[in-house]
Design a protein around this motif. Sequence first.
Motif, mmCIF file in Angstrom:
data_model
loop_
_atom_site.group_PDB
_atom_site.id
_atom_site.type_symbol
_atom_site.label_atom_id
_atom_site.label_comp_id
_atom_site.label_asym_id
_atom_site.label_seq_id
_atom_site.Cartn_x
_atom_site.Cartn_y
_atom_site.Cartn_z
ATOM 1 N N GLN A 1 0.918 -1.218 0.209
ATOM 2 C CA GLN A 1 -0.003 -0.225 -0.161
ATOM 3 C C GLN A 1 0.542 1.083 -0.308
ATOM 4 N N MET B 1 2.461 1.815 -3.658
ATOM 5 C CA MET B 1 1.139 2.849 -4.477
ATOM 6 C C MET B 1 1.183 3.774 -4.396
ATOM 7 N N GLU C 1 1.820 6.562 -6.329
ATOM 8 C CA GLU C 1 0.299 8.134 -6.632
ATOM 9 C C GLU C 1 0.983 9.360 -6.761
ATOM 10 N N GLU D 1 -5.848 -5.470 -9.189
ATOM 11 C CA GLU D 1 -5.443 -3.957 -8.458
ATOM 12 C C GLU D 1 -5.218 -3.362 -8.047
ATOM 13 N N LYS E 1 -3.268 -2.073 -11.379
ATOM 14 C CA LYS E 1 -4.350 -1.035 -12.040
ATOM 15 C C LYS E 1 -4.212 0.342 -11.493
ATOM 16 N N ARG E 2 -3.730 0.182 -10.197
ATOM 17 C CA ARG E 2 -3.443 1.368 -9.865
ATOM 18 C C ARG E 2 -2.011 2.035 -9.920
ATOM 19 N N THR F 1 -2.896 3.556 -13.245
ATOM 20 C CA THR F 1 -2.798 4.486 -13.162
ATOM 21 C C THR F 1 -2.238 6.238 -13.157
ATOM 22 N N GLU G 1 -2.717 -0.352 -19.128
ATOM 23 C CA GLU G 1 -3.334 -1.355 -18.143
ATOM 24 C C GLU G 1 -2.765 -3.050 -19.041
#
Length: 255
Positions: free
Chosen positions: A118, A121, A125, A179, A182-183, A186, A192
């Motif tokens: 987490q 990611m 991000e 998932e 995918k994050r 993005t 993807e």
Amino acid sequence: MRVCRTHSSAVNNVRTVSDTKRAFYTIHTRPINSIYRRVVEELMVEMHLLAVNADFRYDPFYALGVFTSFHRFMQAYRPEPDIASIFDGLCKALQDDPQRYRQDAARLESLANRSSAQEIMGWLEQSESIAEFNDLQEQARAVANNPDFKYSRLFAIGLFTLLELADADLVKDETRRTEALKRICTALNLSEDKLQKDLELYRSNLEKMAQARIVMEDVLKAERKKREERERAKTATSSTPSDSTEASGGATPGT
């Protein structure tokens, strides 16, 4: 006409795959086991084609992908000391510095080993930051903001390795892995679909290589067993004449 000659000169100055292969075998002169030679040359060609692409830019995520891919596929290679020599030859043949790859890969591995999936990611991000790795985060930001970014399978493997080191269980769970990727796609403005397909192929090839290693180990064991049997047979044969001589020698005095 001058423009045409300049363009022709620029094209002719681009190194070819043959140039890179020739340079590699000049640097690493020891023979490479056949099953691994294909791995090395395929990676070499992939890196070469990226290096000569006008939009390609080296970055630490790509370095981690190269480093991880190489060492995963070369696992169990013998003689083991040759692994480092082959990796050095690979990078130097592409006119690059192998230590740069090692150092950048090591820093990202360090980041992943001390972070959760987490956190990784969130870091990609740009919602979380880690002071020690601000420069690497800036490079991730540069990727996201570059409309001409040259995506590669090796870059995808670098991102996957970050997740894998941070949470090995996550990447084994298809739903969670999908998932998470995918994050990341993005966050970095990546395709993807392409990234998922590249990683599926990568993981599939790792499994095939692991199976090939098992077959190769079985073949080597069988060959060792045959050699041992031949040695035993040779030893037994060499001792037989001696026994015969002793037997005939016992009859000689009577003649």
